[in-house]
Design an enzyme around this catalytic site. Structure first.
Site, short mmCIF file in Angstrom:
data_model
loop_
_atom_site.label_atom_id
_atom_site.label_comp_id
_atom_site.label_asym_id
_atom_site.label_seq_id
_atom_site.Cartn_x
_atom_site.Cartn_y
_atom_site.Cartn_z
CB THR A 140 2.26 16.30 -4.63
OG1 THR A 140 1.79 16.45 -5.98
CG2 THR A 140 3.80 16.39 -4.37
NE ARG B 62 -7.54 -6.45 6.37
CZ ARG B 62 -6.84 -7.48 6.50
NH1 ARG B 62 -6.56 -8.18 7.59
NH2 ARG B 62 -5.91 -7.79 5.21
CG ASP C 291 -1.79 -1.44 1.40
OD1 ASP C 291 -2.32 -1.68 0.11
OD2 ASP C 291 -1.89 -1.75 2.59
CG HIS D 111 -1.19 -2.27 -7.44
ND1 HIS D 111 -0.20 -2.92 -8.13
CD2 HIS D 111 -0.78 -2.45 -6.02
CE1 HIS D 111 0.81 -3.56 -7.28
NE2 HIS D 111 0.34 -3.37 -6.20
CB THR E 252 2.02 -12.23 1.33
OG1 THR E 252 1.10 -12.73 0.69
CG2 THR E 252 3.20 -11.70 0.41
CG ASP F 287 -0.39 14.52 -0.84
OD1 ASP F 287 0.53 13.48 -1.04
OD2 ASP F 287 -1.49 14.12 -0.72
CB THR G 266 -7.05 -1.54 -2.49
OG1 THR G 266 -6.06 -0.65 -2.14
CG2 THR G 266 -7.64 -1.05 -3.88
CB THR G 267 -7.46 -6.30 -1.05
OG1 THR G 267 -6.38 -5.99 -1.80
CG2 THR G 267 -7.99 -7.77 -1.27
P1 IMP Z 1 -2.31 -12.95 2.48
O1 IMP Z 1 -1.28 -12.44 1.50
O2 IMP Z 1 -3.70 -12.48 2.00
O3 IMP Z 1 -1.98 -14.23 2.85
O4 IMP Z 1 -2.06 -11.66 3.89
C1 IMP Z 1 -0.92 -11.97 4.57
C2 IMP Z 1 -0.43 -10.60 5.25
O5 IMP Z 1 -0.04 -10.10 4.17
C3 IMP Z 1 -1.73 -9.94 5.87
O6 IMP Z 1 -0.92 -9.05 6.87
C4 IMP Z 1 -2.24 -9.23 4.60
O7 IMP Z 1 -2.79 -7.77 5.05
C5 IMP Z 1 -0.95 -8.69 4.02
N1 IMP Z 1 -0.76 -8.17 2.82
C6 IMP Z 1 -0.91 -9.28 1.43
N2 IMP Z 1 -0.81 -8.47 0.39
C7 IMP Z 1 -0.79 -7.18 0.77
C8 IMP Z 1 -0.86 -5.88 0.01
O8 IMP Z 1 -0.68 -6.03 -1.30
N3 IMP Z 1 -0.80 -4.72 0.63
C9 IMP Z 1 -0.87 -4.69 1.88
N4 IMP Z 1 -0.92 -5.93 2.77
C10 IMP Z 1 -0.76 -7.19 2.18
#
Ligand code: IMP
Length: 422
Positions: free
Chosen positions: A412, A301, A12, A40, A237, A331, A297-298
């Protein structure tokens, strides 16, 4: 030129915008790891596109988007992103190229991800519950099913039935509803017909691109602090996030990677559980979260937020061989009286580098901070360095000097044109 954009923190960082920005000159933009746990956001022509699987550069006319073998695919998500773009008039045949080596995230992977998270109780990891970990576990334990099988229907049917029957037994232990094999097979048949025209040998596409000296941009997902080996395992991850993942996830020879851009957000955020040395709480955290729109975004949360952790970022830059930095969301820090930056950790009274910390140490380290005077001027969308207040310039100079890598872009604002070429 072959380059890579990588997240240097916990994901992120605003990579989507930087990929989109650098995509103008590209011929190929390639996803090579992760899956739809990534999110993204690209804003183009006033419209917001929250991509999870689509290479972010695909909105540019000349760019072909490649989803290479290292990516795991939830086909429902993939198809809905293709349909969203087709509805807006984008023609994707010949422009979106997907490897037949990609593993498929199955319905039982999602069910198992959720069931395991629930079973962990207070020790949950905070996964996105998109089935990423279980799908990658099946991949390395030879239980995965790829697009390759989907295109060879009898094999797919046999493997899917075999795997689902076993997974249903596991789901029964968790008291979770079993997966209906007949219904799911019928859905897969439709999905297969939809995506078949996009499936190809992406290794050859990339090889040809390198040979013909095309511009190729590899679009990293997540961030180095989530790397399966170099993040604070198990709060990571399932994929490797560092530069080597390009080689395994697409077949690009290591020697051909010429430029690595690390995206560094001007502060830190994290979704999910696990250690976060510079985490803030209370009103300050709330105001940064709101101003920075720090919601997943996913998953939607609210993200945890904190000061910029240069100890961790320095490691991320070293391990990825970073050559250029893009700073994002500067910014968001406007209006603060004081801004802090972590320049190192203390553990039991002694210095400790990020790389020596497991999750237990990282939970307990005391960040060493450098404090900077904030600035009150609104710098939203500023396009030239001269328009930055001197305090913001001092902050950026410090980051550049500390990390020892040149800043090339300062973002920015969320829109495509809101950036400074530095
Ligand atoms: P998983 O990838 O869904 O198994 O999650 C494992 C950890 O990686 C968790 O803390 C997720 O929130 C984090 N995570 C996985 N992909 C992203 C991402 O693209 N951005 C932020 N956190 C991510």
């Amino acid at each position: 030129m072959v380059s890579l954009i990588i997240g240097s923190q916990w994901g992120d960082e605003g990579k989507g915008k930087i990929v989109d920005l650098l995509s103008e000159k590209q011929d190929l933009v390639v996803r090579f790891h992760g899956g739809n746990n990534a999110g993204h956001t690209v804003i183009a022509n006033g419209k917001k596109y929250p991509f999870h699987l689509m290479p972010s550069g695909i909105l540019h006319k000349k760019v072909a988007g490649v989803i290479a073998n290292g990516t795991v695919l939830d086909l429902d998500v993939l198809v809905s992103e293709i349909e969203m773009l087709q509805k807006d008039g984008y023609k994707l045949e010949g422009k979106l190229l997907i490897s037949d080596r990609c593993h498929i995230i199955m319905p039982y992977h999602k069910a198992m991800d959720e069931a395991m998270e629930n079973a962990r109780g207070k020790n949950k990891l905070g996964t996105t519950k998109r089935g990423i970990g279980p799908a990658l576990a099946d991949k390395v334990s030879y239980n995965g099913i790829r697009l390759y099988e989907l295109l060879n229907w009898p094999q797919f049917e046999e493997k899917f039935k075999f795997q689902t029957e076993i997974k249903n037994k596991i789901l029964k232990v968790f008291k979770v509803k079993p997966i209906n094999i007949v219904d799911e097979l019928a859905k897969f048949k439709i999905l297969m017909e939809f995506i078949e025209p996009f499936i190809t040998d992406t290794y050859q596409v990339i090889k040809k691109g390198v040979k013909e000296k095309e511009n190729i941009l590899f679009e990293g997902a997540h961030g180095v602090m989530l790397d399966n080996d170099f993040g604070p395992y198990p709060y990571v991850t399932g994929s490797n996030v560092i530069t080597g993942a390009v080689n395994t996830g697409s077949g690009l020879p290591v020697k051909d990677m010429k430029e690595v851009w690390a995206v560094v957000k001007a502060y830190t955020s994290r979704v999910g559980e696990g250690p976060f040395p510079t985490e803030l709480s209370g009103k300050l955290a709330d105001s940064i979260r709101e101003k920075g729109a720090e919601y997943g975004t996913t998953t939607g949360r609210p993200r945890r937020v904190g000061w910029l952790d240069l100890e961790a970022v320095k490691f991320a830059l070293e391990v990825t061989g970073t050559t250029n930095i893009a700073i994002t969301k500067i910014d968001v820090l406007s209006g603060l009286d004081e801004i802090k930056v972590c320049t190192g950790y203390k553990y039991k009274g002694k210095d400790i580098p990020y790389s020596s910390c497991g999750y237990v140490e990282l939970e307990k380290v005391e960040p060493v901070y450098e404090a900077f005077k904030g600035w009150q001027k609104n710098i939203d969308g500023v396009k030239s360095e001269s328009k930055l207040p001197k305090e913001a310039k001092a902050y950026l100079k410090f980051i550049e000097k500390f990390l020892g890598v040149k800043i090339g872009i300062i973002s920015t604002g969320p829109a495509r044109e809101e950036y400074i070429k530095y």
